[in-house]
Design a protein around this motif. Structure first.
Motif, PDB file in Angstrom:
ATOM      1  N   ALA A   1      82.207  91.362  33.878  1.00 10.85           N
ATOM      2  CA  ALA A   1      82.635  90.319  33.057  1.00 10.85           C
ATOM      3  C   ALA A   1      81.710  89.452  32.490  1.00 10.85           C
ATOM      4  N   ILE A   2      80.370  89.482  33.345  1.00  8.18           N
ATOM      5  CA  ILE A   2      79.426  88.535  32.739  1.00  8.18           C
ATOM      6  C   ILE A   2      78.249  89.066  32.082  1.00  8.18           C
ATOM      7  N   ARG A   3      78.277  90.730  31.846  1.00 13.64           N
ATOM      8  CA  ARG A   3      77.340  91.213  31.004  1.00 13.64           C
ATOM      9  C   ARG A   3      77.137  90.797  29.775  1.00 13.64           C
ATOM     10  N   PRO A   4      78.234  90.259  28.833  1.00 17.88           N
ATOM     11  CA  PRO A   4      77.939  89.719  27.293  1.00 17.88           C
ATOM     12  C   PRO A   4      77.173  88.605  27.724  1.00 17.88           C
ATOM     13  N   ILE A   5      77.266  87.815  28.511  1.00 20.98           N
ATOM     14  CA  ILE A   5      76.848  86.509  28.529  1.00 20.98           C
ATOM     15  C   ILE A   5      75.413  86.838  28.974  1.00 20.98           C
ATOM     16  N   ALA A   6      74.998  87.807  30.063  1.00 18.91           N
ATOM     17  CA  ALA A   6      73.786  88.088  30.419  1.00 18.91           C
ATOM     18  C   ALA A   6      72.928  88.444  29.230  1.00 18.91           C
ATOM     19  N   VAL A   7      73.533  89.553  28.363  1.00 17.14           N
ATOM     20  CA  VAL A   7      72.745  90.253  27.393  1.00 17.14           C
ATOM     21  C   VAL A   7      72.434  89.107  26.294  1.00 17.14           C
ATOM     22  N   ARG A   8      73.448  88.348  26.003  1.00 14.59           N
ATOM     23  CA  ARG A   8      73.175  86.973  25.017  1.00 14.59           C
ATOM     24  C   ARG A   8      71.804  86.152  25.496  1.00 14.59           C
ATOM     25  N   CYS A   9      71.983  85.880  26.796  1.00 12.79           N
ATOM     26  CA  CYS A   9      70.804  85.138  27.323  1.00 12.79           C
ATOM     27  C   CYS A   9      69.406  85.768  27.103  1.00 12.79           C
ATOM     28  N   VAL A  10      69.137  87.198  27.487  1.00 12.48           N
ATOM     29  CA  VAL A  10      68.186  87.964  27.474  1.00 12.48           C
ATOM     30  C   VAL A  10      67.798  87.885  26.079  1.00 12.48           C
ATOM     31  N   TYR A  11      68.689  88.218  24.965  1.00 11.71           N
ATOM     32  CA  TYR A  11      68.327  88.336  23.591  1.00 11.71           C
ATOM     33  C   TYR A  11      67.741  87.129  23.216  1.00 11.71           C
ATOM     34  N   GLN A  12      68.453  86.009  23.578  1.00 12.20           N
ATOM     35  CA  GLN A  12      68.004  84.447  22.950  1.00 12.20           C
ATOM     36  C   GLN A  12      66.369  84.276  23.323  1.00 12.20           C
ATOM     37  N   VAL A  13      66.376  84.524  24.643  1.00 16.00           N
ATOM     38  CA  VAL A  13      65.010  84.134  25.429  1.00 16.00           C
ATOM     39  C   VAL A  13      64.018  85.184  24.983  1.00 16.00           C
ATOM     40  N   HIS A  14      64.269  86.219  24.823  1.00 17.02           N
ATOM     41  CA  HIS A  14      63.237  87.306  24.168  1.00 17.02           C
ATOM     42  C   HIS A  14      62.946  86.686  22.758  1.00 17.02           C
ATOM     43  N   ALA A  15      63.741  86.198  21.992  1.00 18.82           N
ATOM     44  CA  ALA A  15      63.530  85.915  20.777  1.00 18.82           C
ATOM     45  C   ALA A  15      62.502  84.778  20.725  1.00 18.82           C
ATOM     46  N   ALA A  16      63.040  83.959  21.563  1.00 20.59           N
ATOM     47  CA  ALA A  16      61.803  82.591  21.719  1.00 20.59           C
ATOM     48  C   ALA A  16      60.448  82.885  22.392  1.00 20.59           C
ATOM     49  N   LEU A  17      60.478  83.781  23.262  1.00 16.60           N
ATOM     50  CA  LEU A  17      59.271  84.466  24.140  1.00 16.60           C
ATOM     51  C   LEU A  17      59.189  85.622  23.969  1.00 16.60           C
ATOM     52  N   PRO A  18      58.896  86.507  23.021  1.00 15.17           N
ATOM     53  CA  PRO A  18      58.784  87.812  22.845  1.00 15.17           C
ATOM     54  C   PRO A  18      57.661  88.440  23.903  1.00 15.17           C
ATOM     55  N   ASP A  19      56.592  87.734  24.352  1.00 13.21           N
ATOM     56  CA  ASP A  19      55.780  88.564  25.124  1.00 13.21           C
ATOM     57  C   ASP A  19      55.980  88.083  26.618  1.00 13.21           C
ATOM     58  N   MET A  20      57.080  87.745  27.062  1.00 12.38           N
ATOM     59  CA  MET A  20      57.365  87.227  28.509  1.00 12.38           C
ATOM     60  C   MET A  20      58.244  88.475  28.836  1.00 12.38           C
ATOM     61  N   PRO A  21      57.842  88.826  30.062  1.00 11.82           N
ATOM     62  CA  PRO A  21      58.604  90.137  30.754  1.00 11.82           C
ATOM     63  C   PRO A  21      60.044  89.636  31.136  1.00 11.82           C
ATOM     64  N   ILE A  22      60.893  90.041  31.069  1.00  8.06           N
ATOM     65  CA  ILE A  22      62.348  89.846  31.395  1.00  8.06           C
ATOM     66  C   ILE A  22      63.028  91.024  32.383  1.00  8.06           C
ATOM     67  N   ILE A  23      63.574  90.518  33.305  1.00  7.51           N
ATOM     68  CA  ILE A  23      64.418  91.554  34.377  1.00  7.51           C
ATOM     69  C   ILE A  23      65.872  90.972  33.705  1.00  7.51           C
ATOM     70  N   GLY A  24      66.432  91.970  32.936  1.00  7.03           N
ATOM     71  CA  GLY A  24      67.922  91.714  32.919  1.00  7.03           C
ATOM     72  C   GLY A  24      68.892  91.966  33.911  1.00  7.03           C
ATOM     73  N   VAL A  25      69.722  91.214  34.128  1.00  2.00           N
ATOM     74  CA  VAL A  25      70.826  91.302  35.362  1.00  2.00           C
ATOM     75  C   VAL A  25      72.178  90.897  34.913  1.00  2.00           C
ATOM     76  N   GLY A  26      73.192  91.482  35.275  1.00  2.00           N
ATOM     77  CA  GLY A  26      74.502  90.909  35.215  1.00  2.00           C
ATOM     78  C   GLY A  26      75.417  92.094  34.766  1.00  2.00           C
ATOM     79  N   GLY A  27      76.208  92.598  35.716  1.00  2.00           N
ATOM     80  CA  GLY A  27      77.006  93.605  35.554  1.00  2.00           C
ATOM     81  C   GLY A  27      76.855  95.005  34.814  1.00  2.00           C
ATOM     82  N   VAL A  28      75.781  95.476  35.255  1.00  2.00           N
ATOM     83  CA  VAL A  28      75.162  96.812  34.789  1.00  2.00           C
ATOM     84  C   VAL A  28      75.793  97.856  35.885  1.00  2.00           C
ATOM     85  N   ALA A  29      76.405  98.775  35.374  1.00  2.00           N
ATOM     86  CA  ALA A  29      77.227  99.844  36.097  1.00  2.00           C
ATOM     87  C   ALA A  29      76.905 101.209  35.453  1.00  2.00           C
ATOM     88  N   THR A  30      76.178 101.250  34.079  1.00  2.00           N
ATOM     89  CA  THR A  30      75.865 102.609  33.710  1.00  2.00           C
ATOM     90  C   THR A  30      74.632 102.661  32.953  1.00  2.00           C
TER      91      THR A  30
END
Length: 341
Positions: free
Chosen positions: A222-251
């Protein structure tokens, strides 16, 4: 593990991009019954606090549509129990160890980092900023850029030099990029996005909140679209910052979505509760997805930010394979027509 899947979080090199989310791998012994922990890029511990905690009284979990609502209260053995019982076993496993820490004050976070400073085998420290801040009447550090930055800065100053410090952020804020930027300025070497989304459920039988803590954290698909949005926004602001994405990963395709949004690694959480064997499967599916697209994982990180029409070098077709017949037809249209069946 295939070289196609190698990735980095700061100066920490990982053989693969798949981690377990903090709190979803137990002490490690639980997951080790189902697959070798070395299949993980790194093992992330349940958040360790200064003192032992029993957590909240039950009920502290409730099913939700496409997810799980929990208010566990961070149960655990405390730093002494962790160092005595859990860390020695984890250190013997062939997997980098990321220790998640939690506290009520910046000083408590710093003390935990100091306790881990001389401990061998700690590859990185994850700072769980989604903890109550008693200095701010119980509000979470993650809700305020300054509060989150103070915790990250305290840990960075106390941690062993060279050990990456990762800030785990909550999505329940007006602008998560502002919090991420503050943590980066305070010395974070990477970010974990996201923690659970605050929510609640009411039991229609008892007519009361379903959790003793009233509200809890929503996790799962249920929260994966929220998590993907957050990762996308933060990567856009900090493109060199490593990010661990988490939230509803099943596949594997779920994991790929996070990578395309800007994550260098992906953590599996709620899925492990109903399918503890999921990690090898998701890893295989992700590798197959990358292979089908003729990409390494590193080539896919943040690819969704590229302009429309951009094609990575690995995906471009061989020019000679399609050009030769076209050239022949162009040189002698009649000859080309005669060769048609």
């Amino acid at each position: 593990m295939s070289d196609r899947l190698k990735t980095r979080i700061g100066n920490l090199e990982l053989s693969g991009p798949l981690l377990n989310a903090s709190g979803c791998g137990g002490t490690g012994r639980e997951l080790a019954q189902f697959f070798e922990l070395s299949r993980l890029g790194a093992f992330v511990t349940t958040s360790v606090m200064s003192q032992p905690r029993a957590g909240r009284p039950t009920p502290r979990a409730a099913e939700a549509p496409a997810g799980l609502l929990t208010a566990m209260g961070l149960p655990g053995p405390g730093i002494e129990g962790f160092l005595e019982r859990d860390l020695p076993w984890l250190a013997e496993q062939d997997v980098p160890l990321i220790v998640s820490i939690a506290g009520n004050t910046a000083e408590e976070f710093a003390e935990l980092a100091r306790r881990l400073r001389a401990v061998p085998g700690v590859a990185a420290i994850e700072v769980n900023t989604a903890c109550p801040n008693v200095e701010d009447r119980g509000r979470m550090f993650a809700w305020h850029p300054g509060a989150a930055a103070s915790v990250v800065g305290a840990v960075r100053a106390a941690a062993r030099p060279g050990v990456p410090v990762l800030a785990k952020l909550a999505p329940d804020v007006t602008d998560i990029t502002t919090v991420a930027l503050a943590c980066a300025d305070a010395g974070a070497d990477g970010l974990t996005l996201i923690n659970t989304v605050e929510g609640m459920a009411i039991d229609p039988t008892t007519l009361r909140p379903a959790l003793t803590g009233v509200s809890g954290g929503l996790s799962g698909p249920a929260i994966r679209p929220i998590a993907v949005r957050c990762v996308y926004q933060v990567h856009a602001a900090l493109p060199d910052m490593p990010i661990i994405g988490v939230g509803g990963v099943a596949t594997g395709l779920d994991a790929l979505e996070f990578v395309l949004a800007g994550a260098s690694a992906v953590a599996v959480g709620t899925t492990l509760f109903h399918d503890p064997t999921a990690v090898p499967r998701i890893l295989r599916e992700l590798e197959e997805a990358l292979s089908a697209r003729r990409m390494r994982l590193a080539d896919a990180v943040g690819l969704a930010h590229r302009p429309a029409g951009y094609v990575p070098p690995q995906v471009r077709p061989e020019p000679q394979a399609v050009q030769a017949p076209l050239d022949a037809a162009a040189a002698d249209p009649g000859e080309a027509k005669e060769r048609l069946p």
